[in-house]
Design a protein around this motif. Structure first.
Motif, PDB file in Angstrom:
ATOM      1  N   ALA A 346       0.835  -1.215   0.000  1.00 45.64           N
ATOM      2  CA  ALA A 346       0.000   0.000   0.000  1.00 45.64           C
ATOM      3  C   ALA A 346       0.862   1.254   0.000  1.00 45.64           C
ATOM      4  O   ALA A 346       1.936   1.292   0.597  1.00 45.64           O
ATOM      5  N   ALA A 347       0.370   2.285  -0.669  1.00 46.16           N
ATOM      6  CA  ALA A 347       0.895   3.630  -0.448  1.00 46.16           C
ATOM      7  C   ALA A 347       0.201   4.157   0.800  1.00 46.16           C
ATOM      8  O   ALA A 347      -0.887   3.690   1.165  1.00 46.16           O
ATOM      9  N   ILE A 348       0.829   5.121   1.463  1.00 45.07           N
ATOM     10  CA  ILE A 348       0.230   5.601   2.702  1.00 45.07           C
ATOM     11  C   ILE A 348       0.258   7.116   2.766  1.00 45.07           C
ATOM     12  O   ILE A 348       1.281   7.748   2.456  1.00 45.07           O
ATOM     13  N   ILE A 349      -0.876   7.692   3.099  1.00 44.06           N
ATOM     14  CA  ILE A 349      -0.971   9.135   3.308  1.00 44.06           C
ATOM     15  C   ILE A 349      -0.687   9.398   4.772  1.00 44.06           C
ATOM     16  O   ILE A 349      -1.441   8.984   5.659  1.00 44.06           O
ATOM     17  N   ARG A 350       0.418  10.105   5.017  1.00 47.17           N
ATOM     18  CA  ARG A 350       0.856  10.348   6.391  1.00 47.17           C
ATOM     19  C   ARG A 350       0.243  11.617   6.972  1.00 47.17           C
ATOM     20  O   ARG A 350       0.189  11.793   8.193  1.00 47.17           O
ATOM     21  N   GLU A 351      -0.202  12.512   6.126  1.00 44.48           N
ATOM     22  CA  GLU A 351      -0.820  13.745   6.616  1.00 44.48           C
ATOM     23  C   GLU A 351      -1.600  14.407   5.499  1.00 44.48           C
ATOM     24  O   GLU A 351      -1.159  14.443   4.352  1.00 44.48           O
ATOM     25  N   VAL A 352      -2.761  14.909   5.824  1.00 51.06           N
ATOM     26  CA  VAL A 352      -3.496  15.823   4.954  1.00 51.06           C
ATOM     27  C   VAL A 352      -4.048  16.914   5.859  1.00 51.06           C
ATOM     28  O   VAL A 352      -4.682  16.635   6.877  1.00 51.06           O
ATOM     29  N   HIS A 353      -3.759  18.157   5.522  1.00 49.48           N
ATOM     30  CA  HIS A 353      -4.063  19.249   6.447  1.00 49.48           C
ATOM     31  C   HIS A 353      -4.403  20.507   5.663  1.00 49.48           C
ATOM     32  O   HIS A 353      -3.760  20.821   4.662  1.00 49.48           O
ATOM     33  N   THR A 354      -5.422  21.225   6.131  1.00 47.43           N
ATOM     34  CA  THR A 354      -5.786  22.519   5.569  1.00 47.43           C
ATOM     35  C   THR A 354      -5.567  23.581   6.628  1.00 47.43           C
ATOM     36  O   THR A 354      -6.029  23.442   7.761  1.00 47.43           O
ATOM     37  N   TYR A 355      -4.864  24.644   6.252  1.00 49.93           N
ATOM     38  CA  TYR A 355      -4.546  25.705   7.201  1.00 49.93           C
ATOM     39  C   TYR A 355      -5.594  26.821   7.133  1.00 49.93           C
ATOM     40  O   TYR A 355      -6.573  26.737   6.416  1.00 49.93           O
ATOM     41  N   GLY A 356      -5.361  27.878   7.901  1.00 49.27           N
ATOM     42  CA  GLY A 356      -6.306  28.993   7.943  1.00 49.27           C
ATOM     43  C   GLY A 356      -7.113  28.979   9.221  1.00 49.27           C
ATOM     44  O   GLY A 356      -6.909  28.147  10.118  1.00 49.27           O
ATOM     45  N   GLN A 357      -8.022  29.895   9.325  1.00 56.79           N
ATOM     46  CA  GLN A 357      -8.844  30.028  10.528  1.00 56.79           C
ATOM     47  C   GLN A 357      -9.653  28.762  10.769  1.00 56.79           C
ATOM     48  O   GLN A 357     -10.368  28.281   9.899  1.00 56.79           O
ATOM     49  N   ALA A 358      -9.513  28.196  11.964  1.00 54.50           N
ATOM     50  CA  ALA A 358     -10.221  26.961  12.297  1.00 54.50           C
ATOM     51  C   ALA A 358     -11.716  27.217  12.413  1.00 54.50           C
ATOM     52  O   ALA A 358     -12.148  28.202  12.996  1.00 54.50           O
ATOM     53  N   ILE A 359     -12.501  26.327  11.825  1.00 56.40           N
ATOM     54  CA  ILE A 359     -13.960  26.405  11.932  1.00 56.40           C
ATOM     55  C   ILE A 359     -14.501  25.029  12.277  1.00 56.40           C
ATOM     56  O   ILE A 359     -13.822  24.016  12.090  1.00 56.40           O
ATOM     57  N   GLY A 360     -15.717  24.994  12.796  1.00 57.76           N
ATOM     58  CA  GLY A 360     -16.300  23.751  13.262  1.00 57.76           C
ATOM     59  C   GLY A 360     -16.694  22.813  12.140  1.00 57.76           C
ATOM     60  O   GLY A 360     -16.743  23.185  10.968  1.00 57.76           O
ATOM     61  N   PHE A 361     -16.995  21.554  12.507  1.00 50.86           N
ATOM     62  CA  PHE A 361     -17.429  20.557  11.539  1.00 50.86           C
ATOM     63  C   PHE A 361     -18.719  21.023  10.864  1.00 50.86           C
ATOM     64  O   PHE A 361     -19.640  21.528  11.505  1.00 50.86           O
ATOM     65  N   GLY A 362     -18.762  20.862   9.538  1.00 49.75           N
ATOM     66  CA  GLY A 362     -19.963  21.209   8.792  1.00 49.75           C
ATOM     67  C   GLY A 362     -20.139  22.686   8.522  1.00 49.75           C
ATOM     68  O   GLY A 362     -21.090  23.085   7.854  1.00 49.75           O
ATOM     69  N   GLN A 363     -19.247  23.523   9.047  1.00 48.68           N
ATOM     70  CA  GLN A 363     -19.345  24.969   8.821  1.00 48.68           C
ATOM     71  C   GLN A 363     -18.443  25.379   7.662  1.00 48.68           C
ATOM     72  O   GLN A 363     -17.572  24.643   7.234  1.00 48.68           O
ATOM     73  N   ARG A 364     -18.659  26.611   7.178  1.00 49.68           N
ATOM     74  CA  ARG A 364     -17.869  27.123   6.068  1.00 49.68           C
ATOM     75  C   ARG A 364     -17.841  28.639   6.139  1.00 49.68           C
ATOM     76  O   ARG A 364     -18.860  29.268   6.408  1.00 49.68           O
ATOM     77  N   GLN A 365     -16.645  29.199   5.932  1.00 49.83           N
ATOM     78  CA  GLN A 365     -16.493  30.647   5.902  1.00 49.83           C
ATOM     79  C   GLN A 365     -15.736  31.037   4.648  1.00 49.83           C
ATOM     80  O   GLN A 365     -14.760  30.380   4.261  1.00 49.83           O
ATOM     81  N   LYS A 366     -16.157  32.106   4.017  1.00 50.01           N
ATOM     82  CA  LYS A 366     -15.594  32.522   2.737  1.00 50.01           C
ATOM     83  C   LYS A 366     -14.094  32.749   2.818  1.00 50.01           C
ATOM     84  O   LYS A 366     -13.348  32.393   1.901  1.00 50.01           O
ATOM     85  N   ASN A 367     -13.610  33.345   3.907  1.00 53.54           N
ATOM     86  CA  ASN A 367     -12.201  33.709   4.010  1.00 53.54           C
ATOM     87  C   ASN A 367     -11.335  32.645   4.669  1.00 53.54           C
ATOM     88  O   ASN A 367     -10.178  32.890   4.985  1.00 53.54           O
ATOM     89  N   SER A 368     -11.904  31.449   4.890  1.00 55.15           N
ATOM     90  CA  SER A 368     -11.126  30.366   5.488  1.00 55.15           C
ATOM     91  C   SER A 368     -10.931  29.255   4.461  1.00 55.15           C
ATOM     92  O   SER A 368     -11.882  28.844   3.784  1.00 55.15           O
ATOM     93  N   PRO A 369      -9.692  28.731   4.310  1.00 49.77           N
ATOM     94  CA  PRO A 369      -9.451  27.624   3.387  1.00 49.77           C
ATOM     95  C   PRO A 369     -10.113  26.322   3.829  1.00 49.77           C
ATOM     96  O   PRO A 369     -10.272  25.411   3.018  1.00 49.77           O
ATOM     97  N   GLN A 370     -10.505  26.238   5.111  1.00 46.17           N
ATOM     98  CA  GLN A 370     -11.092  25.002   5.604  1.00 46.17           C
ATOM     99  C   GLN A 370     -12.490  24.787   5.035  1.00 46.17           C
ATOM    100  O   GLN A 370     -13.253  25.718   4.848  1.00 46.17           O
ATOM    101  N   HIS A 371     -12.763  23.508   4.747  1.00 45.05           N
ATOM    102  CA  HIS A 371     -14.065  23.067   4.235  1.00 45.05           C
ATOM    103  C   HIS A 371     -14.382  23.689   2.874  1.00 45.05           C
ATOM    104  O   HIS A 371     -15.548  23.915   2.544  1.00 45.05           O
ATOM    105  N   GLN A 372     -13.352  23.951   2.074  1.00 44.99           N
ATOM    106  CA  GLN A 372     -13.531  24.474   0.720  1.00 44.99           C
ATOM    107  C   GLN A 372     -13.228  23.398  -0.324  1.00 44.99           C
ATOM    108  O   GLN A 372     -13.203  23.691  -1.518  1.00 44.99           O
TER     109      GLN A 372
END
Length: 449
Positions: A346-372
């Motif tokens: 198997a290949a293995i993904i050791r990390e996947v991460h999105t930076y920027g202002q932290a927001i909660g699960f299921g939320q989305r903010q225009k100026n945050s890279p998270q949940h985009q």
């Protein structure tokens, strides 16, 4: 005297109370507490009694599950981990610190059972004579072996390096900055730089009184750290460059300068030097623009395997918004099957991460890279590379307990603490990126989200 230590002492080192008090403090400051990156500190984790380790980690998960809720029954560790998969406060990362000579196959199995995804190794130096004088009790070959075992099992690897130890000299320590990232035996993902501090409780204080040890002057230390920061690859994050020890506790040394990072940044600016580490390029608030990001790729050899680092950045590489670390075994027979049979081939993904202002699960903010959708796009590109370029049909992810559901939505299933997916012709989607081998330095393409 460190804040975390004082809090632990006041709460009688109870992990449940420490965890919940920290959550209350973060919440009071306006920070979202849905995603918890938990770091357990305090000497060599692997040396603690096994039943104490299990109890400690279980109580941390229970504290997350029961925050502002009634206490549940005293269940097994696996039970509270399953509960945390859908809790309001989920543990999305768990790291411990230990010594290189404590890492072996059995220890790795145990760390995965506990839910650990990142290991900080107390490497301290790449000089045998420095390690011997400092009475570290381990050698460089054990650092290389531990690094390989951890990466083959998917862990993120952080090195704690201590400058200014007995026997060290500035010229060699600046050369060590290159060795860390040119020698494939090492190549840490994260780096902590801890200049040696003299405190009265340490035997080094006696050496200091006798005149057998003198710390670097501040100018010398700044020069060394500037050399390290100016040479660090863009796939490494320098987490810290000074310990959080109160200045009054330090007898003498550059670590009395509490604003060392700011001082170094100012000096580098004067000399037009840039640090390309991830921390220096993490986006500030309101800096995210979803259009025309570039997808960069960097391939490099590390610990008898191929590492591929994918990242979404702006065209000048000044801001990094998302990253993924993909590890490919040299052959199907090389790698971690003896530790985890599920990882064979198997290949293995050791990390996947999105930076920027932290927001909660299921939320989305225009100026945050998270949940985009950045993480999903990185995952699909990793799947495409794995299947189309290398013919590997199985992908594994070392997912934290709190993000297992995220990977289930992408077709992964939990197997022996890893999220596993069989890749097919429909896996991934073409982004029109140039395909290349191990000598690729960086490839990029405009990518409209």
């Amino acid at each position: 005297g460190e804040p975390a230590v004082e809090r632990a002492k006041r709460l009688n080192f109870d992990p449940y109370l420490q965890f919940q008090e920290r959550l209350r403090a973060l919440e009071a400051q306006g920070h979202p507490i849905g995603k918890i990156d938990l770091r357990i500190i305090g000497a060599t984790w692997s040396a603690y009694p096994k039943n104490y380790q299990t109890w400690f980690v279980k109580r941390c998960f229970q504290a997350a599950n029961e925050y502002k809720k009634s206490k549940g029954k005293n269940k097994r560790l696996t039970d509270v981990q399953v509960t945390n998969e859908n809790a309001k406060s989920r543990i999305v990362g768990l790291s411990i610190e230990t010594r290189p000579d404590w890492i072996n196959q059995e220890e790795i199995k145990r760390l995965r059972m506990l839910g650990v995804t990142k290991v900080e190794l107390g490497v301290q130096s790449l000089e045998e004579n420095v390690l011997k004088l400092s009475r570290r009790g381990h050698r460089i070959e054990e650092t290389a072996r531990a690094t390989k075992l951890l990466k083959d099992a998917g862990f993120k690897v952080s090195y704690q390096m201590m400058l200014n130890l007995p026997g060290a000299n500035p010229k060699r320590e600046m050369a060590m900055a290159e060795e860390l990232f040119k020698d494939p035996r090492f190549q840490p993902d994260y780096l902590k730089i801890y200049p040696c501090a003299i405190i009265k409780e340490a035997p080094l204080y006696i050496w200091y009184l006798r005149g057998n040890y003198r710390p670097y002057k501040i100018k010398t230390l700044v020069r060394i750290i500037k050399a390290i920061k100016s040479r660090v690859p863009p796939y490494v994050r320098i987490e810290r460059i000074i310990r959080d020890i109160p200045a009054p506790r330090i007898v003498e040394g550059p670590t009395k300068v509490s604003n060392l990072r700011e001082l170094i940044k100012k000096e580098m600016g004067k000399e037009n030097l840039k640090c390309l580490c991830i921390r220096c390029r993490e986006p500030k608030e309101d800096s995210f623009v979803s259009k025309n990001l570039l997808l960069f790729r960097q391939d490099y050899q590390a610990s008898d395997g191929k590492e591929i680092f994918l990242s979404f950045e702006d065209k000048n590489r000044e801001h990094l918004y998302g990253l993924l670390r993909l590890r490919l075994p040299e052959t199907e027979e090389v790698g971690p099957p003896t530790v985890f049979p599920i990882l064979k081939g198997a290949a293995i993904i050791r990390e996947v991460h999105t930076y920027g202002q932290a927001i909660g699960f299921g939320q989305r903010q225009k100026n945050s890279p998270q949940h985009q959708g950045l993480g999903k796009k990185l995952m699909r590109e990793a799947e495409r590379i794995t299947l189309k370029e290398f013919g590997i049909k199985k992908m594994a992810v070392i997912a934290s307990v709190g993000v297992r559901d995220y990977f289930r939505q992408l077709g992964y299933r939990l197997r022996d603490t890893y999220m596993i997916k069989r890749l097919s012709a429909s896996s991934g989607f073409p982004l029109g990126l140039p395909r290349s081998g191990a000598k690729t330095v960086a490839r990029r393409r405009s990518f409209n989200l």
